[in-house]
Design a protein around this motif. Structure first.
Motif, mmCIF file in Angstrom:
data_model
loop_
_atom_site.group_PDB
_atom_site.id
_atom_site.type_symbol
_atom_site.label_atom_id
_atom_site.label_comp_id
_atom_site.label_asym_id
_atom_site.label_seq_id
_atom_site.Cartn_x
_atom_site.Cartn_y
_atom_site.Cartn_z
ATOM 1 N N GLU A 83 0.829 -1.204 0.000
ATOM 2 C CA GLU A 83 0.000 0.000 0.000
ATOM 3 C C GLU A 83 0.870 1.263 0.000
ATOM 4 O OE1 GLU A 83 -3.177 2.160 2.988
ATOM 5 O OE2 GLU A 83 -3.049 -0.027 2.979
ATOM 6 N N GLU A 86 2.215 1.727 -3.445
ATOM 7 C CA GLU A 86 1.171 2.255 -4.329
ATOM 8 C C GLU A 86 0.920 3.730 -4.037
ATOM 9 O OE1 GLU A 86 -2.126 -0.328 -3.639
ATOM 10 O OE2 GLU A 86 -1.271 -1.958 -4.853
ATOM 11 N N THR A 87 0.867 4.076 -2.752
ATOM 12 C CA THR A 87 0.645 5.474 -2.372
ATOM 13 C C THR A 87 1.798 6.342 -2.858
ATOM 14 O OG1 THR A 87 -0.577 4.745 -0.429
ATOM 15 C CG2 THR A 87 0.230 7.003 -0.425
ATOM 16 N N ARG A 88 3.030 5.833 -2.670
ATOM 17 C CA ARG A 88 4.204 6.577 -3.137
ATOM 18 C C ARG A 88 4.125 6.772 -4.643
ATOM 19 N NH1 ARG A 88 8.651 4.787 -5.586
ATOM 20 N NH2 ARG A 88 8.136 2.658 -5.025
ATOM 21 N N ILE A 91 1.535 9.378 -5.404
ATOM 22 C CA ILE A 91 2.020 10.717 -5.052
ATOM 23 C C ILE A 91 3.023 11.199 -6.088
ATOM 24 C CG2 ILE A 91 3.410 11.981 -3.368
ATOM 25 C CD1 ILE A 91 2.026 10.324 -1.187
#
Length: 168
Positions: A83, A86-88, A91
């Protein structure tokens, strides 16, 4: 002659009586106490073995539970890392998109500013050319019209041109 290997009947009788008395006392009070102690010790050992077996089973259960908890923690860690990746990525993608948009906006602003400066420069050049043309025309006319004959000639010529333009 008394011999230990061949005792007489009286000695045998009293030895038998002493043996039976000791045996009777042992049977009545000694053996039950010994049997009770042996049974008590056996129960204690059996209880200890049962408790050790239960403790072993509990340890095995605890070990399995801890392995399950550890596996669950590893899975959660892997999910959190995925997660986070994926978030990185999201962003980074968002930041790149914002940078592209900002770059495009700055480029369009720069183009608009360049066009405005170009238009201002063209207007300035036209104004300067017009002013120079007027000054040159003024100097030429002063030079040509320095005498009154020449002024009259020029007036006649211009009137003729205007008249011919009106006829057309």
């Amino acid at each position: 002659m008394p011999s230990i290997l061949t005792p007489d009947f009286g000695l045998l009788f009293w030895m038998l009586m002493a043996f039976l008395t000791v045996f009777f006392v042992l049977v009545k009070w000694g053996f039950p106490a010994i049997i009770n102690m042996v049974d008590s010790r056996k129960r204690y050992i059996d209880e200890s073995l049962r408790k050790a077996h239960e403790a072993s089973e509990r340890m095995e259960n605890i070990k399995q539970e801890s392995e399950a908890i550890l596996q669950e923690a590893r899975e959660k860690q892997a999910a959190m890392l995925k997660e986070a990746a994926e978030t990185r990525g999201a962003i980074v993608e968002k930041a790149q998109e914002q940078a592209r948009q900002e770059g495009a906006r700055l480029l369009s602003d720069a183009k608009a500013e360049i066009d405005a400066e170009k238009q201002n420069a063209i207007r300035d050049i036209r104004a300067q050319v017009a002013e120079l043309s007027v000054q040159i025309a003024e100097k030429i006319l002063r030079e040509k019209l320095s005498s009154s004959d020449r002024q009259m000639e020029m007036i006649d010529k211009l009137l003729d041109e205007v008249s011919s333009d009106e006829k057309k």
